[in-house]
Design a protein around this motif. Structure first.
Motif, PDB file in Angstrom:
ATOM      1  N   SER A 123       0.854  -1.188   0.000  1.00  0.00           N
ATOM      2  CA  SER A 123       0.000   0.000   0.000  1.00  0.00           C
ATOM      3  C   SER A 123       0.894   1.244   0.000  1.00  0.00           C
ATOM      4  CB  SER A 123      -0.883   0.006   1.252  1.00  0.00           C
ATOM      5  OG  SER A 123      -0.085   0.230   2.416  1.00  0.00           O
ATOM      6  N   ASP A 124       0.305   2.391  -0.244  1.00  0.00           N
ATOM      7  CA  ASP A 124       1.071   3.642  -0.192  1.00  0.00           C
ATOM      8  C   ASP A 124       1.731   3.816   1.170  1.00  0.00           C
ATOM      9  OD1 ASP A 124       0.353   4.243  -2.794  1.00  0.00           O
ATOM     10  OD2 ASP A 124      -1.216   5.670  -2.230  1.00  0.00           O
ATOM     11  N   GLU A 125       0.988   3.503   2.219  1.00  0.00           N
ATOM     12  CA  GLU A 125       1.522   3.637   3.580  1.00  0.00           C
ATOM     13  C   GLU A 125       2.693   2.673   3.803  1.00  0.00           C
ATOM     14  OE1 GLU A 125       0.082   2.999   8.207  1.00  0.00           O
ATOM     15  OE2 GLU A 125      -1.437   3.445   6.682  1.00  0.00           O
ATOM     16  N   GLU A 126       2.557   1.452   3.316  1.00  0.00           N
ATOM     17  CA  GLU A 126       3.637   0.471   3.464  1.00  0.00           C
ATOM     18  C   GLU A 126       4.889   0.899   2.680  1.00  0.00           C
ATOM     19  OE1 GLU A 126       1.159  -3.683   4.165  1.00  0.00           O
ATOM     20  OE2 GLU A 126       1.319  -2.851   2.130  1.00  0.00           O
ATOM     21  N   ARG A 127       4.692   1.457   1.479  1.00  0.00           N
ATOM     22  CA  ARG A 127       5.838   1.961   0.700  1.00  0.00           C
ATOM     23  C   ARG A 127       6.524   3.104   1.437  1.00  0.00           C
ATOM     24  NH1 ARG A 127       2.950   0.520  -4.108  1.00  0.00           N
ATOM     25  NH2 ARG A 127       1.777   2.436  -3.987  1.00  0.00           N
ATOM     26  N   ASP A 128       5.741   4.008   2.017  1.00  0.00           N
ATOM     27  CA  ASP A 128       6.317   5.113   2.799  1.00  0.00           C
ATOM     28  C   ASP A 128       7.130   4.575   3.975  1.00  0.00           C
ATOM     29  OD1 ASP A 128       5.148   6.994   1.129  1.00  0.00           O
ATOM     30  OD2 ASP A 128       3.493   7.454   2.502  1.00  0.00           O
ATOM     31  N   THR A 129       6.574   3.573   4.652  1.00  0.00           N
ATOM     32  CA  THR A 129       7.272   2.976   5.796  1.00  0.00           C
ATOM     33  C   THR A 129       8.554   2.285   5.351  1.00  0.00           C
ATOM     34  OG1 THR A 129       5.192   2.681   6.999  1.00  0.00           O
ATOM     35  CG2 THR A 129       7.062   1.307   7.690  1.00  0.00           C
ATOM     36  N   HIS A 131      10.347   2.891   2.720  1.00  0.00           N
ATOM     37  CA  HIS A 131      11.288   3.946   2.329  1.00  0.00           C
ATOM     38  C   HIS A 131      11.971   4.530   3.556  1.00  0.00           C
ATOM     39  CE1 HIS A 131      12.541   8.032   1.223  1.00  0.00           C
ATOM     40  NE2 HIS A 131      12.809   7.495   0.047  1.00  0.00           N
ATOM     41  N   SER A 132      11.197   4.867   4.558  1.00  0.00           N
ATOM     42  CA  SER A 132      11.758   5.445   5.786  1.00  0.00           C
ATOM     43  C   SER A 132      12.715   4.478   6.475  1.00  0.00           C
ATOM     44  CB  SER A 132      10.645   5.832   6.756  1.00  0.00           C
ATOM     45  OG  SER A 132       9.867   6.856   6.223  1.00  0.00           O
TER      46      SER A 132
END
Length: 149
Positions: A123-129, A131-132
């Motif tokens: 998900s977008d949230e998982e990709r953001d996580t 990446h971080s």
């Protein structure tokens, strides 16, 4: 559990090994489709971030400086990179990606179907996580501890 993870560093290292193997396999096939070796493709990938000195490229790609010269010579012959003097030290040659080099690395990245499919499952949230976490684990430099007085 009291907030402790059941995943240890050895397990994470194994998963990273599998993940990187899949990524580099995908990358190598995509680079070969553009008549490039994996090392030539990696060089273009690094230069996508900006110009780099020959010595810096050799360090980043963990290869001998003489090997780097051969890689850059072949890329330059194809018009994918050019050498130019460093603006701060004329003894140093920077390697710069040309417009054609940018196009080729973008094509290679676009052909990395297995990698993209895996990332698209997030998900977008998982990709953001992700990446971080990757940025924190591998690109952030921890503060150097000060010696006790």
């Amino acid at each position: 559990m009291t907030g402790t993870s059941g995943v240890d560093s050895d397990q994470l290292m194994e998963l990273l090994s599998v993940s990187l193997g899949a990524y580099y396999g995908d990358f190598t096939v995509a680079a070969a489709s553009e008549n490039l070796t994996a090392s030539q493709g990696k060089t273009l990938n690094v230069l996508r971030r900006g110009p780099a000195a020959m010595r810096a490229l050799a360090t980043i790609l963990t290869c001998d400086a003489s090997n780097m010269t051969g890689i850059v010579d072949r890329l330059e012959k194809r018009g994918l990179v050019r050498r130019e003097p460093s603006p701060t030290d004329r003894r140093v040659k920077n390697v710069v990606l040309t417009a054609e080099g940018e196009r080729v690395i973008d094509v290679i990245r676009g052909k990395m179907h297995a990698t993209r499919a895996g990332l698209d499952r997030l998900s977008d949230e998982e990709r953001d996580t992700l990446h971080s976490l990757l940025e924190r684990a591998f690109t952030s430099r921890p503060a150097t501890p000060r010696p006790s007085a």
